[in-house]
Motif scaffolding. Sequence first.
Motif, PDB file in Angstrom:
ATOM      1  N   THR A 121       0.826  -1.206   0.000  1.00 40.06           N
ATOM      2  CA  THR A 121       0.000   0.000   0.000  1.00 40.06           C
ATOM      3  C   THR A 121       0.857   1.251   0.000  1.00 40.06           C
ATOM      4  N   LEU A 122       1.857   1.255   0.856  1.00 42.54           N
ATOM      5  CA  LEU A 122       2.734   2.416   0.929  1.00 42.54           C
ATOM      6  C   LEU A 122       3.546   2.582  -0.351  1.00 42.54           C
ATOM      7  N   GLY A 123       3.683   1.484  -1.091  1.00 39.34           N
ATOM      8  CA  GLY A 123       4.357   1.570  -2.378  1.00 39.34           C
ATOM      9  C   GLY A 123       3.419   1.960  -3.503  1.00 39.34           C
ATOM     10  N   ASN A 131      -2.483   9.199  -0.943  1.00 40.45           N
ATOM     11  CA  ASN A 131      -2.213  10.376  -0.118  1.00 40.45           C
ATOM     12  C   ASN A 131      -1.585   9.883   1.175  1.00 40.45           C
ATOM     13  N   SER A 132      -0.292   9.954   1.247  1.00 40.63           N
ATOM     14  CA  SER A 132       0.426   9.358   2.384  1.00 40.63           C
ATOM     15  C   SER A 132       0.835  10.373   3.440  1.00 40.63           C
ATOM     16  N   GLN A 133       0.402  11.622   3.291  1.00 41.32           N
ATOM     17  CA  GLN A 133       0.763  12.642   4.279  1.00 41.32           C
ATOM     18  C   GLN A 133      -0.126  12.527   5.510  1.00 41.32           C
ATOM     19  N   LYS A 140       4.915   6.950   3.445  1.00 47.34           N
ATOM     20  CA  LYS A 140       5.655   6.099   2.513  1.00 47.34           C
ATOM     21  C   LYS A 140       7.167   6.238   2.685  1.00 47.34           C
ATOM     22  N   SER A 141       7.588   7.208   3.472  1.00 51.35           N
ATOM     23  CA  SER A 141       9.011   7.468   3.658  1.00 51.35           C
ATOM     24  C   SER A 141       9.411   7.208   5.106  1.00 51.35           C
ATOM     25  N   LYS A 142      10.703   7.113   5.340  1.00 54.67           N
ATOM     26  CA  LYS A 142      11.208   6.927   6.694  1.00 54.67           C
ATOM     27  C   LYS A 142      10.925   8.165   7.536  1.00 54.67           C
ATOM     28  N   ASP A 143      10.745   7.960   8.818  1.00 55.43           N
ATOM     29  CA  ASP A 143      10.458   9.068   9.732  1.00 55.43           C
ATOM     30  C   ASP A 143      11.763   9.792  10.075  1.00 55.43           C
ATOM     31  N   THR A 144      11.978  10.918   9.419  1.00 55.41           N
ATOM     32  CA  THR A 144      13.209  11.680   9.666  1.00 55.41           C
ATOM     33  C   THR A 144      13.145  12.463  10.968  1.00 55.41           C
ATOM     34  N   THR A 145      11.936  12.565  11.568  1.00 59.94           N
ATOM     35  CA  THR A 145      11.817  13.238  12.869  1.00 59.94           C
ATOM     36  C   THR A 145      12.174  12.280  14.004  1.00 59.94           C
ATOM     37  N   TYR A 146      12.138  10.962  13.720  1.00 62.68           N
ATOM     38  CA  TYR A 146      12.427   9.890  14.690  1.00 62.68           C
ATOM     39  C   TYR A 146      11.413   9.844  15.833  1.00 62.68           C
ATOM     40  N   ILE A 147      10.312  10.576  15.687  1.00 61.65           N
ATOM     41  CA  ILE A 147       9.295  10.582  16.749  1.00 61.65           C
ATOM     42  C   ILE A 147       8.617   9.218  16.865  1.00 61.65           C
ATOM     43  N   GLN A 209      14.217   2.005   9.894  1.00 58.94           N
ATOM     44  CA  GLN A 209      14.542   1.492   8.569  1.00 58.94           C
ATOM     45  C   GLN A 209      13.337   1.437   7.640  1.00 58.94           C
ATOM     46  N   PHE A 210      12.138   1.206   8.204  1.00 60.97           N
ATOM     47  CA  PHE A 210      10.950   1.019   7.389  1.00 60.97           C
ATOM     48  C   PHE A 210      10.183   2.324   7.205  1.00 60.97           C
ATOM     49  N   PRO A 211       9.240   2.364   6.237  1.00 59.62           N
ATOM     50  CA  PRO A 211       8.392   3.567   6.084  1.00 59.62           C
ATOM     51  C   PRO A 211       7.674   3.898   7.380  1.00 59.62           C
ATOM     52  N   SER A 212       7.423   5.175   7.601  1.00 59.74           N
ATOM     53  CA  SER A 212       6.831   5.603   8.868  1.00 59.74           C
ATOM     54  C   SER A 212       5.413   5.069   9.056  1.00 59.74           C
TER      55      SER A 212
END
Length: 251
Positions: A121-123, A131-133, A140-147, A209-212
């Motif tokens: 789905t994320l792909g 709409n992945s926001q 669909k992307s890694k969590d760069t905030t690390y929250i 490592q995985f999508p958020s």
Amino acid sequence: MTPCLKFMYHTYIYQPILSTLLWLYQITGSNLGFAIILLTLFIRGVLIPFTLPQLKSAKKMAALKPELDALKKKHGHDAKLFQQKQMEFYKTHNVNPAAGCLPFIAQFIVLIALYQVFMNTLGGNGMGEVNSQFFLWDLKSKDTTYILPILAGLLQFIMSLTILPAVENEPEKRKGTSEEKADVAEMATTMQQQMVFMMPIMTVIFSIQFPSGLALYWVITTAFSLVQQLLVSGPGALLIYAKKYHLIKGK
């Protein structure tokens, strides 16, 4: 996996989960984050008939452990006799030590299906343009905030503490001799080393490592498990460590 099992897995597990996520995505106004949260809660709700007996069995086994330790001390020199006495003990107390196997297998199969559904789905597979926001995150992307990874790890840490036996809270008459106390304390220490720290660390590493979207799933499913654990089995060693490190006021 044989073609027959693969067909059954795809037809009765994977496809229903994917269809449910698609439906939830639509009724939430194309909000993938809320769809993942609702799907996670729905799946965990469906698994309650499997997980509750497992939690109750684990709680009962923990309560009976001092008696099992005494039984092992008495008959441990004879493995065959000890096994016989152990089975009699389980039968007397109406305990099935293998009760947690089936629920674990069911949860593991569903976890694999959820992982594949989320990754597909994320792909974008099966949903077209997604709409992945979701608030701060592109699911669909890694969590760069690390929250989300840190929150998932923190919840897993708390969950691990609730699983530990509250050794220090056991009545003195249940503990028996000082040697038995040492055995129980050693068991708790081993579990603490293996679970309290390793599982949260692994959760954080995997979530990074995985999508958020998968990290969001892990946060929700762990929070659900934590609430379920607290309601069924109590806080375990959580209160002990909270008092030890002055996170709450002790008596």
